[in-house]
Scaffold this motif. Structure first.
Motif, PDB file in Angstrom:
ATOM      1  N   GLU A  37      15.702  22.720  15.164  1.00  0.00           N
ATOM      2  CA  GLU A  37      14.368  22.185  14.865  1.00  0.00           C
ATOM      3  C   GLU A  37      13.341  22.554  15.940  1.00  0.00           C
ATOM      4  N   THR A  38      13.703  22.395  17.205  1.00  0.00           N
ATOM      5  CA  THR A  38      12.757  22.709  18.280  1.00  0.00           C
ATOM      6  C   THR A  38      12.512  24.206  18.369  1.00  0.00           C
ATOM      7  N   ARG A  41      10.249  25.251  15.653  1.00  0.00           N
ATOM      8  CA  ARG A  41       8.850  24.891  15.898  1.00  0.00           C
ATOM      9  C   ARG A  41       8.207  25.872  16.869  1.00  0.00           C
ATOM     10  N   CYS A  57       4.265  24.483  25.731  1.00  0.00           N
ATOM     11  CA  CYS A  57       4.754  23.170  26.168  1.00  0.00           C
ATOM     12  C   CYS A  57       3.744  22.067  25.882  1.00  0.00           C
ATOM     13  N   LEU A  60       4.311  21.300  22.280  1.00  0.00           N
ATOM     14  CA  LEU A  60       5.611  20.665  22.054  1.00  0.00           C
ATOM     15  C   LEU A  60       5.645  19.231  22.558  1.00  0.00           C
ATOM     16  N   PHE A  64       7.164  16.317  20.399  1.00  0.00           N
ATOM     17  CA  PHE A  64       8.515  15.884  20.779  1.00  0.00           C
ATOM     18  C   PHE A  64       8.433  14.989  22.007  1.00  0.00           C
ATOM     19  N   CYS A  71      10.476  20.321  29.434  1.00  0.00           N
ATOM     20  CA  CYS A  71       9.913  21.213  28.417  1.00  0.00           C
ATOM     21  C   CYS A  71       9.733  22.620  28.975  1.00  0.00           C
ATOM     22  N   THR A  75      12.041  25.515  27.441  1.00  0.00           N
ATOM     23  CA  THR A  75      11.281  26.483  26.651  1.00  0.00           C
ATOM     24  C   THR A  75      11.315  27.856  27.307  1.00  0.00           C
TER      25      THR A  75
END
Length: 94
Positions: A37-38, A41, A57, A60, A64, A71, A75
């Motif tokens: 899911e992440t 995205r 970030c 996100l 999230f 993050c 990431t």
């Protein structure tokens, strides 16, 4: 001083969305990659517009429940993995 790296999706990738996840296929290697899911995205954000790690970030963190340091670290690691696989390209921002 070098600017931030800008990340964008490679033109050499096919994608398919299945529920909340995206499956990628590298046209040059024929390999498939499933994104959670992440990761999905992040891919969606990058397909909309090339972005820096900082801007990714920021987006996100709104969506999230993650702190800035986590993050950035997660990431960055994910992006480097995509770059190594040829799915994402990074360029130095001037």
């Amino acid at each position: 001083m070098l600017g931030h790296m800008v990340y964008f999706c490679s033109q050499d990738v096919l994608e398919s969305k299945i529920d909340d996840e995206i499956v990628l296929m590298s046209i040059s290697t024929g390999e498939y990659y499933g994104l959670d899911e992440t990761g999905s995205r992040i891919w969606e954000l990058l397909t909309a517009t090339p972005m820096t790690l900082t801007s990714l970030c920021q987006a996100l963190q709104v969506e999230f429940d993650v702190d800035e340091a986590t993050c950035q670290e997660d990431t960055s690691s994910f992006l480097q993995d995509l770059v190594e696989k040829g799915l994402v390209t990074e360029l130095s921002e001037v």
